[in-house]
Design an enzyme around this catalytic site. Sequence first.
Site, PDB file in Angstrom:
ATOM      1  N   HIS A  21     117.325 151.991  -9.125  1.00  0.00           N
ATOM      2  CA  HIS A  21     115.917 151.750  -9.448  1.00  0.00           C
ATOM      3  C   HIS A  21     115.446 150.541  -8.654  1.00  0.00           C
ATOM      4  O   HIS A  21     116.221 149.590  -8.456  1.00  0.00           O
ATOM      5  CB  HIS A  21     115.766 151.501 -10.958  1.00  0.00           C
ATOM      6  CG  HIS A  21     114.339 151.475 -11.400  1.00  0.00           C
ATOM      7  ND1 HIS A  21     113.531 150.373 -11.229  1.00  0.00           N
ATOM      8  CD2 HIS A  21     113.565 152.439 -11.963  1.00  0.00           C
ATOM      9  CE1 HIS A  21     112.318 150.659 -11.677  1.00  0.00           C
ATOM     10  NE2 HIS A  21     112.313 151.900 -12.127  1.00  0.00           N
ATOM     11  N   ARG A  45     111.724 154.895  -8.061  1.00  0.00           N
ATOM     12  CA  ARG A  45     112.900 155.740  -7.805  1.00  0.00           C
ATOM     13  C   ARG A  45     112.392 157.123  -7.415  1.00  0.00           C
ATOM     14  O   ARG A  45     111.226 157.453  -7.689  1.00  0.00           O
ATOM     15  CB  ARG A  45     113.811 155.810  -9.029  1.00  0.00           C
ATOM     16  CG  ARG A  45     113.077 156.052 -10.338  1.00  0.00           C
ATOM     17  CD  ARG A  45     114.031 156.028 -11.510  1.00  0.00           C
ATOM     18  NE  ARG A  45     113.306 155.780 -12.747  1.00  0.00           N
ATOM     19  CZ  ARG A  45     113.686 156.221 -13.927  1.00  0.00           C
ATOM     20  NH1 ARG A  45     114.802 156.926 -14.023  1.00  0.00           N
ATOM     21  NH2 ARG A  45     112.989 155.950 -15.003  1.00  0.00           N
ATOM     22  N   LYS A  67     109.436 159.900  -9.008  1.00  0.00           N
ATOM     23  CA  LYS A  67     108.649 159.292 -10.069  1.00  0.00           C
ATOM     24  C   LYS A  67     107.304 158.850  -9.474  1.00  0.00           C
ATOM     25  O   LYS A  67     107.069 158.978  -8.280  1.00  0.00           O
ATOM     26  CB  LYS A  67     109.396 158.104 -10.695  1.00  0.00           C
ATOM     27  CG  LYS A  67     110.727 158.454 -11.312  1.00  0.00           C
ATOM     28  CD  LYS A  67     110.670 159.275 -12.605  1.00  0.00           C
ATOM     29  CE  LYS A  67     109.857 158.756 -13.709  1.00  0.00           C
ATOM     30  NZ  LYS A  67     110.549 158.254 -14.872  1.00  0.00           N
ATOM     31  N   ASP A  99     103.612 153.099  -8.436  1.00  0.00           N
ATOM     32  CA  ASP A  99     103.149 152.080  -9.387  1.00  0.00           C
ATOM     33  C   ASP A  99     102.992 150.775  -8.605  1.00  0.00           C
ATOM     34  O   ASP A  99     103.872 150.412  -7.810  1.00  0.00           O
ATOM     35  CB  ASP A  99     104.209 151.972 -10.500  1.00  0.00           C
ATOM     36  CG  ASP A  99     103.963 150.852 -11.500  1.00  0.00           C
ATOM     37  OD1 ASP A  99     103.193 149.921 -11.198  1.00  0.00           O
ATOM     38  OD2 ASP A  99     104.569 150.896 -12.583  1.00  0.00           O
ATOM     39  N   CYS A 135     103.400 147.719  -9.266  1.00  0.00           N
ATOM     40  CA  CYS A 135     104.399 146.639  -9.365  1.00  0.00           C
ATOM     41  C   CYS A 135     105.556 146.854  -8.398  1.00  0.00           C
ATOM     42  O   CYS A 135     106.216 145.893  -7.991  1.00  0.00           O
ATOM     43  CB  CYS A 135     104.894 146.444 -10.795  1.00  0.00           C
ATOM     44  SG  CYS A 135     105.840 147.821 -11.462  1.00  0.00           S
ATOM     45  N   TYR A 136     105.808 148.123  -7.991  1.00  0.00           N
ATOM     46  CA  TYR A 136     106.891 148.364  -7.028  1.00  0.00           C
ATOM     47  C   TYR A 136     106.516 147.898  -5.619  1.00  0.00           C
ATOM     48  O   TYR A 136     107.359 147.896  -4.717  1.00  0.00           O
ATOM     49  CB  TYR A 136     107.317 149.834  -7.036  1.00  0.00           C
ATOM     50  CG  TYR A 136     107.812 150.274  -8.405  1.00  0.00           C
ATOM     51  CD1 TYR A 136     108.670 149.461  -9.137  1.00  0.00           C
ATOM     52  CD2 TYR A 136     107.401 151.478  -8.971  1.00  0.00           C
ATOM     53  CE1 TYR A 136     109.106 149.839 -10.402  1.00  0.00           C
ATOM     54  CE2 TYR A 136     107.832 151.861 -10.231  1.00  0.00           C
ATOM     55  CZ  TYR A 136     108.680 151.027 -10.941  1.00  0.00           C
ATOM     56  OH  TYR A 136     109.108 151.396 -12.195  1.00  0.00           O
ATOM     57  N   ASP A 188      98.701 149.084 -12.374  1.00  0.00           N
ATOM     58  CA  ASP A 188      99.766 150.011 -11.986  1.00  0.00           C
ATOM     59  C   ASP A 188      99.191 151.126 -11.101  1.00  0.00           C
ATOM     60  O   ASP A 188      99.650 151.375  -9.980  1.00  0.00           O
ATOM     61  CB  ASP A 188     100.347 150.516 -13.326  1.00  0.00           C
ATOM     62  CG  ASP A 188     101.125 151.798 -13.293  1.00  0.00           C
ATOM     63  OD1 ASP A 188     101.108 152.479 -12.279  1.00  0.00           O
ATOM     64  OD2 ASP A 188     101.758 152.112 -14.329  1.00  0.00           O
ATOM     65  N   ASP A 208      96.933 144.030 -16.399  1.00  0.00           N
ATOM     66  CA  ASP A 208      97.788 143.155 -17.207  1.00  0.00           C
ATOM     67  C   ASP A 208      98.369 142.108 -16.262  1.00  0.00           C
ATOM     68  O   ASP A 208      98.281 142.240 -15.039  1.00  0.00           O
ATOM     69  CB  ASP A 208      98.878 143.956 -17.943  1.00  0.00           C
ATOM     70  CG  ASP A 208      99.792 144.686 -16.982  1.00  0.00           C
ATOM     71  OD1 ASP A 208     100.571 144.012 -16.297  1.00  0.00           O
ATOM     72  OD2 ASP A 208      99.708 145.931 -16.884  1.00  0.00           O
ATOM     73  N   HIS A 241     101.339 143.252 -13.836  1.00  0.00           N
ATOM     74  CA  HIS A 241     100.922 143.981 -12.623  1.00  0.00           C
ATOM     75  C   HIS A 241     100.093 143.100 -11.690  1.00  0.00           C
ATOM     76  O   HIS A 241     100.140 143.271 -10.472  1.00  0.00           O
ATOM     77  CB  HIS A 241     100.198 145.283 -12.990  1.00  0.00           C
ATOM     78  CG  HIS A 241     101.155 146.343 -13.444  1.00  0.00           C
ATOM     79  ND1 HIS A 241     101.444 146.554 -14.769  1.00  0.00           N
ATOM     80  CD2 HIS A 241     101.949 147.196 -12.741  1.00  0.00           C
ATOM     81  CE1 HIS A 241     102.362 147.504 -14.875  1.00  0.00           C
ATOM     82  NE2 HIS A 241     102.686 147.916 -13.649  1.00  0.00           N
TER      83      HIS A 241
HETATM   84  C1  LIG Z   1     113.892 139.731 -12.672  1.00  0.00           C
HETATM   85  C2  LIG Z   1     113.699 140.925 -13.523  1.00  0.00           C
HETATM   86  C3  LIG Z   1     113.789 140.748 -14.974  1.00  0.00           C
HETATM   87  C4  LIG Z   1     113.479 142.099 -12.930  1.00  0.00           C
HETATM   88  C5  LIG Z   1     113.109 143.355 -13.603  1.00  0.00           C
HETATM   89  C6  LIG Z   1     113.147 144.449 -12.611  1.00  0.00           C
HETATM   90  C7  LIG Z   1     112.569 145.743 -13.120  1.00  0.00           C
HETATM   91  C8  LIG Z   1     111.111 146.005 -12.897  1.00  0.00           C
HETATM   92  C9  LIG Z   1     113.348 146.664 -13.686  1.00  0.00           C
HETATM   93  C10 LIG Z   1     112.833 147.959 -14.117  1.00  0.00           C
HETATM   94  C11 LIG Z   1     113.790 148.648 -15.023  1.00  0.00           C
HETATM   95  C12 LIG Z   1     113.546 150.136 -15.220  1.00  0.00           C
HETATM   96  C13 LIG Z   1     114.732 151.019 -15.319  1.00  0.00           C
HETATM   97  C14 LIG Z   1     112.344 150.641 -15.293  1.00  0.00           C
HETATM   98  C15 LIG Z   1     112.088 152.109 -15.439  1.00  0.00           C
HETATM   99  O1  LIG Z   1     110.987 152.255 -16.178  1.00  0.00           O
HETATM  100  P1  LIG Z   1     110.183 153.644 -16.183  1.00  0.00           P
HETATM  101  O2  LIG Z   1     111.121 154.800 -16.337  1.00  0.00           O
HETATM  102  O3  LIG Z   1     109.111 153.488 -17.209  1.00  0.00           O
HETATM  103  O4  LIG Z   1     109.501 153.601 -14.763  1.00  0.00           O
HETATM  104  P2  LIG Z   1     109.593 154.579 -13.495  1.00  0.00           P
HETATM  105  O5  LIG Z   1     109.127 155.914 -13.949  1.00  0.00           O
HETATM  106  O6  LIG Z   1     108.627 153.959 -12.543  1.00  0.00           O
HETATM  107  O7  LIG Z   1     111.006 154.565 -13.004  1.00  0.00           O
HETATM  108 ZN   LIG Z   2     104.485 148.887 -13.034  1.00  0.00          ZN
END
Ligand SMILES: CC(C)=CCC/C(C)=C/CC/C(C)=C/COP(=O)(O)OP(=O)(O)O
Ligand SMILES: [Zn+2]
Length: 432
Positions: free
Chosen positions: A228, A271, A274, A277, A279-280, A342, A349, A352
């Site tokens: 991820h 990933r 998906k 977003d 934040c990525y 996002d 928020d 983001h």
């Molecule tokens: C320093 C620190 C604490 C860093 C955090 C890093 C970070 C953003 C990790 C994400 C973890 C994660 C598996 C999200 C999936 O969420 P989802 O399944 O809702 O999202 P997706 O569909 O976009 O994968």
């Molecule tokens: Zn996000």
Amino acid sequence: MGILSGSRKLEELFTNTDALPTESSKAQTDTEVSVYELFKDARDKNLINTIKLNRGSHIKYVKDGLKGLPTYLVALDASKPWLCFWMLYSLDILGDELSQDLVKKGISTITKLQNPTGGFGGGPGQISHAAATYAAINALATIGTKEAYDLIDRETLYNWFLKLKREDGSFVMHEGGEVDVRGAYCVLSAATLTNLVTPELTAGTAEWIKRCQNYDGGIGGEPGIEGHGGYTFCGLAAMEIMGKTDLLDIPLLLRWATSLQMQLEGGFQGRPNKLVDGCYSFWVGGLFPLLEAIMTRNLPEKDVEQSNSEVSKYIAQSLFDREALQEYILIACQSPKGGLIDKPKRGADHYHTCYCLSGLSTAQHHVIYDFERAKGKDLDSGARSLLWKDDVTNRIVLGDPNNLINSTHPIHNVALPNVRKMIEHFYGERNF
Ligand SMILES: CC(C)=CCC/C(C)=C/CC/C(C)=C/COP(=O)(O)OP(=O)(O)O
Ligand SMILES: [Zn+2]
């Protein structure tokens, strides 16, 4: 929509109708519909080259948030240091100087989160947590005053870091808590900024992170888990702090990361398969300065010296589409009410807002590792963090030239000068 495997400008999408989604291929998800409509509108109005970062309204959004902080804190009771970091950092990276009042409030909030047994909790009286501690240290780095630095009790902090460490080299997020790669990054980033990285702290950690890299190149939260973007950033940055990136399969990681930039949106998925977003833009977009530094460092000497060599030119031109990412952030991630989001139709928020801005900064600036200065020297992690610099000759600012925001540090995600100041405070004069 199709996965973008190379760099493809959105502009091309607008001029080449074959490249636009067809009736049968478009509108697979709500995001794609909204982004498609937004981009089409921007093209029709020929807005791409004049698109604006609504800096003033984002600053206002954060400042209003700071005023309403007590209300937020009821709902986000365990996220006080994060809110402090996201908000102060957003203002800082947008170029809004932190007022004396804000500095005072930030220091007094974070002081209350420090535990006598070491580390920082998410709220007063809450047990110390690796992520809360990382956020608290980054907030203090952003505040950037001696008073902010000196509130950190380094001795108890170090002892608490050791309590999080397990025999196999991994770190738990809090005593008795879960293990994942965020723990290693949060501890090592905070330890680098406060001069607490030791062989005792890092023993076995790089070998454990190596086990988190998957067959497809991404890094998961722990060994055997799907890769991820969030965890991959944490794993790669932690390896860079320890000078151990050679343990990872870098070409495979690069291939995984580039495949996450989407052709239609220009933004990143976290990933495969998906949704994109905002934040990525940082968690994945932020991998590229690290990957560029690692790959450049690993080049045979002759390729580095020969500045016109194909391979170094290719690397320096950037490994992802910096313009397409800016298009996604500026067109799809700015809330009309201020703050960043996002994806279209979501509310803003502070998380983001922070990470869309970090991603924007990463796409605008070309922050590079000064490996010439490092050559032949055995540098600690603090010295290595100081070697990152903004290559002003290679900036790309999409739209209005005033869209340029400040540069962020590829490892710590704090404005570059603030990392320098904090490291100089905790390590003293650096002689290299
Ligand atoms: C320093 C620190 C604490 C860093 C955090 C890093 C970070 C953003 C990790 C994400 C973890 C994660 C598996 C999200 C999936 O969420 P989802 O399944 O809702 O999202 P997706 O569909 O976009 O994968
Ligand atoms: Zn996000």
